[in-house]
Design a protein around this motif. Structure first.
Motif, mmCIF file in Angstrom:
data_model
loop_
_atom_site.group_PDB
_atom_site.id
_atom_site.type_symbol
_atom_site.label_atom_id
_atom_site.label_comp_id
_atom_site.label_asym_id
_atom_site.label_seq_id
_atom_site.Cartn_x
_atom_site.Cartn_y
_atom_site.Cartn_z
ATOM 1 N N PHE A 194 -18.568 7.738 -103.654
ATOM 2 C CA PHE A 194 -18.606 6.312 -104.005
ATOM 3 C C PHE A 194 -19.247 5.471 -102.903
ATOM 4 O O PHE A 194 -19.928 4.479 -103.191
ATOM 5 N N MET A 195 -19.051 5.866 -101.658
ATOM 6 C CA MET A 195 -19.734 5.149 -100.579
ATOM 7 C C MET A 195 -21.245 5.350 -100.675
ATOM 8 O O MET A 195 -22.029 4.440 -100.392
ATOM 9 N N LYS A 196 -21.644 6.529 -101.097
ATOM 10 C CA LYS A 196 -23.074 6.801 -101.307
ATOM 11 C C LYS A 196 -23.609 5.926 -102.438
ATOM 12 O O LYS A 196 -24.706 5.356 -102.342
ATOM 13 N N ILE A 197 -22.828 5.812 -103.522
ATOM 14 C CA ILE A 197 -23.235 4.981 -104.656
ATOM 15 C C ILE A 197 -23.367 3.519 -104.231
ATOM 16 O O ILE A 197 -24.387 2.865 -104.465
ATOM 17 N N LEU A 198 -22.324 3.003 -103.598
ATOM 18 C CA LEU A 198 -22.280 1.576 -103.262
ATOM 19 C C LEU A 198 -23.275 1.199 -102.181
ATOM 20 O O LEU A 198 -23.911 0.142 -102.246
ATOM 21 N N SER A 199 -23.426 2.046 -101.170
ATOM 22 C CA SER A 199 -24.350 1.708 -100.084
ATOM 23 C C SER A 199 -25.802 1.750 -100.546
ATOM 24 O O SER A 199 -26.683 1.230 -99.865
ATOM 25 N N GLY A 200 -26.052 2.354 -101.715
ATOM 26 C CA GLY A 200 -27.418 2.388 -102.251
ATOM 27 C C GLY A 200 -27.755 1.200 -103.126
ATOM 28 O O GLY A 200 -28.911 1.022 -103.525
ATOM 29 N N LEU A 201 -26.771 0.364 -103.434
ATOM 30 C CA LEU A 201 -27.020 -0.796 -104.292
ATOM 31 C C LEU A 201 -27.791 -1.872 -103.522
ATOM 32 O O LEU A 201 -27.463 -2.201 -102.393
ATOM 33 N N LYS A 202 -28.782 -2.419 -104.189
ATOM 34 C CA LYS A 202 -29.649 -3.404 -103.535
ATOM 35 C C LYS A 202 -28.878 -4.645 -103.085
ATOM 36 O O LYS A 202 -29.120 -5.195 -102.017
ATOM 37 N N SER A 203 -27.914 -5.067 -103.908
ATOM 38 C CA SER A 203 -27.173 -6.295 -103.604
ATOM 39 C C SER A 203 -26.253 -6.131 -102.406
ATOM 40 O O SER A 203 -25.760 -7.123 -101.864
ATOM 41 N N LEU A 204 -25.998 -4.872 -101.989
ATOM 42 C CA LEU A 204 -25.123 -4.644 -100.844
ATOM 43 C C LEU A 204 -25.906 -4.302 -99.574
ATOM 44 O O LEU A 204 -25.335 -3.828 -98.597
ATOM 45 N N GLN A 205 -27.202 -4.550 -99.609
ATOM 46 C CA GLN A 205 -28.020 -4.320 -98.410
ATOM 47 C C GLN A 205 -27.988 -5.514 -97.466
ATOM 48 O O GLN A 205 -28.471 -5.438 -96.346
ATOM 49 N N THR A 206 -27.408 -6.612 -97.930
ATOM 50 C CA THR A 206 -27.329 -7.817 -97.095
ATOM 51 C C THR A 206 -26.197 -7.676 -96.083
ATOM 52 O O THR A 206 -25.367 -6.765 -96.172
ATOM 53 N N VAL A 207 -26.143 -8.610 -95.131
ATOM 54 C CA VAL A 207 -25.070 -8.606 -94.135
ATOM 55 C C VAL A 207 -23.711 -8.735 -94.818
ATOM 56 O O VAL A 207 -22.769 -7.988 -94.521
ATOM 57 N N SER A 208 -23.604 -9.661 -95.770
ATOM 58 C CA SER A 208 -22.320 -9.856 -96.468
ATOM 59 C C SER A 208 -21.981 -8.627 -97.304
ATOM 60 O O SER A 208 -20.802 -8.255 -97.425
ATOM 61 N N GLY A 209 -22.996 -7.981 -97.862
ATOM 62 C CA GLY A 209 -22.766 -6.770 -98.642
ATOM 63 C C GLY A 209 -22.247 -5.637 -97.779
ATOM 64 O O GLY A 209 -21.290 -4.938 -98.147
ATOM 65 N N ARG A 210 -22.863 -5.468 -96.615
ATOM 66 C CA ARG A 210 -22.407 -4.426 -95.680
ATOM 67 C C ARG A 210 -20.987 -4.719 -95.200
ATOM 68 O O ARG A 210 -20.177 -3.809 -95.018
ATOM 69 N N GLN A 211 -20.700 -5.999 -95.008
ATOM 70 C CA GLN A 211 -19.347 -6.370 -94.569
ATOM 71 C C GLN A 211 -18.321 -6.006 -95.638
ATOM 72 O O GLN A 211 -17.222 -5.525 -95.332
ATOM 73 N N GLN A 212 -18.685 -6.210 -96.891
ATOM 74 C CA GLN A 212 -17.798 -5.818 -97.992
ATOM 75 C C GLN A 212 -17.504 -4.329 -97.960
ATOM 76 O O GLN A 212 -16.367 -3.890 -98.164
ATOM 77 N N LEU A 213 -18.559 -3.539 -97.702
ATOM 78 C CA LEU A 213 -18.391 -2.085 -97.659
ATOM 79 C C LEU A 213 -17.498 -1.668 -96.491
ATOM 80 O O LEU A 213 -16.658 -0.773 -96.638
ATOM 81 N N VAL A 214 -17.681 -2.321 -95.353
ATOM 82 C CA VAL A 214 -16.835 -2.013 -94.190
ATOM 83 C C VAL A 214 -15.373 -2.308 -94.514
ATOM 84 O O VAL A 214 -14.468 -1.531 -94.156
#
Length: 524
Positions: A194-214
């Protein structure tokens, strides 16, 4: 049961009716009844039912159920034909149901069937991504284990192949929302996928997106809980989660929560760590992770306290010189073993965090403690110089293939480790201590910085040796070189071990290694 001739006759009626085809309900019913016939009748029904499906909405349920009977037929050729035609039923409100059905069909062991199911899912994904995701996530959350596993793998491998017009921002938001539900109860392997799925999403490439993943990873890691070093599953979960978080950190996405947890909870228990992975130097892996994260640590609440814990742990691996007898020889004490790999990690982490409190060594330590530390540094540096000379001499004149042998790969990395430590020690010998030097951690791979690349850190921009050698155990490495100044680790590669167990066991019965077994049968 209709014969082959009757099926063809009723097919002709429907085909000739053109715009009035919907008026011939009886003819379509004959074709639906074809699924009760023999092999030839079933093959024809598998083709004829989807062709006229859209004209008989009042028979939609009967038609879909008839096609599903064919998808479960004993004859593999009939099953394949029926599966191939399923996307034609994916219209309007029927699409999520078809997606759900196709997801369940992923459990097939027939490779040709499996490929047909994958292609059919991709086909309806392009028709209606949200509806297809509804079917997939329904089975991930409620389906049998084999279906859940294959649905997750489908998402992890196929999403990245879809064009931007399919994976819109709204679709990506739905993937994130549904993934959060799944992450409440996942196995370790599922979490990584799931981390592989989510980290590949374009909308999560932003700073706020990466922060969400963290934040998602931090929740999985249970950073609010007290760390239990004697529980291998607890240790395993923390390391897996941290390894997923490390690539997300940057100068704008800080590692502070993780670094704090490691300093407060893990470092004091370093010697008590247990791991289910045979042959893994768990202490070194923890220190490597801490070193990688330390570069991106933001403002820390208890900086001085945590820096002191890091400093105390560093002292454990920085021995005092052995006492000398009156004749100047060693007084019988064994020469201390210098653990270069451990010291590289600890010294690097201390150097990174020390930048935030540059007067720690001069103002926060008493004079006696500082003097003791400098004696340790000096002794370590002396042994270091001997070892660096030995390694340079051993590698002198070697190029190309000669450097690719296992033995020389170890020497190359050992030289990198010792050079790194040497640079950091020189910094700390300045008056006052300096924290300006930049080194690349010895295990980091070579990465070229592309123009416009958003993130470039000191750990990834300079050259380094090959990722991993097939070196033997550390003991053998010491026997080969037997340097007077100690040892280094032959565990040179990136942290990469078998994903096992489960996360969030207390929240849904999956536990570490045990998801609830459900025998649900057909849920179409």
């Amino acid at each position: 049961m209709p014969t082959v001739e009757e099926l063809y006759r009723n097919y002709g009626i429907l085909a000739d009716a053109t715009e009035q085809v919907g008026q011939h309900k009886d003819a379509y019913q004959v074709i639906l009844d074809g699924v009760k016939g023999g092999t030839k009748e079933k093959r024809l029904a598998a083709q004829f039912i989807p062709k006229f499906f859209k004209h008989f909405p009042e028979l939609a349920d009967s038609a879909i159920n008839a096609q599903l009977d064919l998808c479960e037929d004993e004859d593999v050729s009939i099953r394949r034909q029926a599966i191939k035609e399923l996307p034609q039923f994916a219209t309007g409100e029927n699409l999520p149901r078809v997606a759900d059905i196709l997801t369940q069909l992923l459990q097939t062991d027939d490779s040709a069937e499996f490929n047909l199911v994958n292609n059919a899912l991709l086909s309806i994904f392009k028709m209606d991504a949200k509806g297809t995701l509804g079917g997939l996530f329904s089975q991930i959350l409620q389906g049998e284990d084999i279906v859940r596993e294959r649905a997750i793998k489908f998402l992890s491998t196929k999403l990245k192949t879809l064009p931007d017009e399919v994976l819109t921002k709204e679709v990506e938001e739905l993937i994130l929302t549904e993934s959060k539900k799944v992450l409440e109860d996942v196995t370790g392997e599922e979490f990584v996928l799931f981390m592989k799925i989510l980290s590949g999403l374009k909308s999560l490439q932003t700073v706020s997106g990466r922060q969400q993943l963290v934040e998602l990873v931090a929740e999985q890691a249970d950073l609010e809980q007290t760390f239990n070093p004697s529980d291998p599953d607890c240790v395993d979960r923390l390391l897996q989660c941290t390894r997923q978080a490390v690539p997300l950190f940057s100068k704008n996405v800080h590692s502070t929560r993780f670094v704090t947890y490691f300093c407060e909870q893990v470092l004091p228990n370093l010697g008590s760590l247990t791991t289910p992975v045979e042959g893994l130097d768990i202490q070194l892996e923890v220190l490597k992770l801490l070193a990688e994260m330390s570069s991106f640590c933001g403002d820390m609440e208890k900086l001085e306290t945590n820096l002191r814990k890091l400093f105390d742990k560093l002292l454990e691996y920085m021995p005092l010189p052995p006492e000398e007898a009156e004749n100047g020889e060693n007084a019988g004490n064994e020469e201390p073993k210098l653990q270069f790999s451990y010291v590289e990690c600890l010294l690097y982490s201390f150097h990174q965090l020390g930048r935030k409190l540059p007067d720690f060594l001069t103002a926060k330590l008493n004079a006696e403690k500082l003097k003791d530390f400098k004696i340790r540094l000096q002794y370590f540096a002396r042994g270091l110089q001997v070892y660096i000379r030995q390694l340079r001499l051993a590698l002198q004149g070697k190029t190309g293939e000669a450097l690719k042998t296992d033995e020389n790969k170890i020497k190359v990395v050992a030289l990198k480790i010792t050079n790194n430590i040497n640079v950091l020690i020189k910094d700390l010998f300045h008056i006052p201590p300096s924290y300006k030097s930049t080194v690349t951690l010895s295990w980091k791979p070579v990465q070229k910085v592309e123009l416009g690349q958003k993130r470039a850190s000191e750990d990834t921009t300079s050259g380094s040796p090959p990722k991993k050698s097939s070196a033997g155990p550390k003991r053998d490495a010491r026997q080969i070189y037997n340097p007077p100044s100690g040892k280094y680790s032959s565990n040179l590669g990136n942290f990469n071990y078998e994903q096992r167990g489960a996360f969030r066991g207390s929240r849904g019965g999956r536990g570490w290694g045990a998801r609830g077994n459900r025998s649900r049968g057909r849920l179409y």
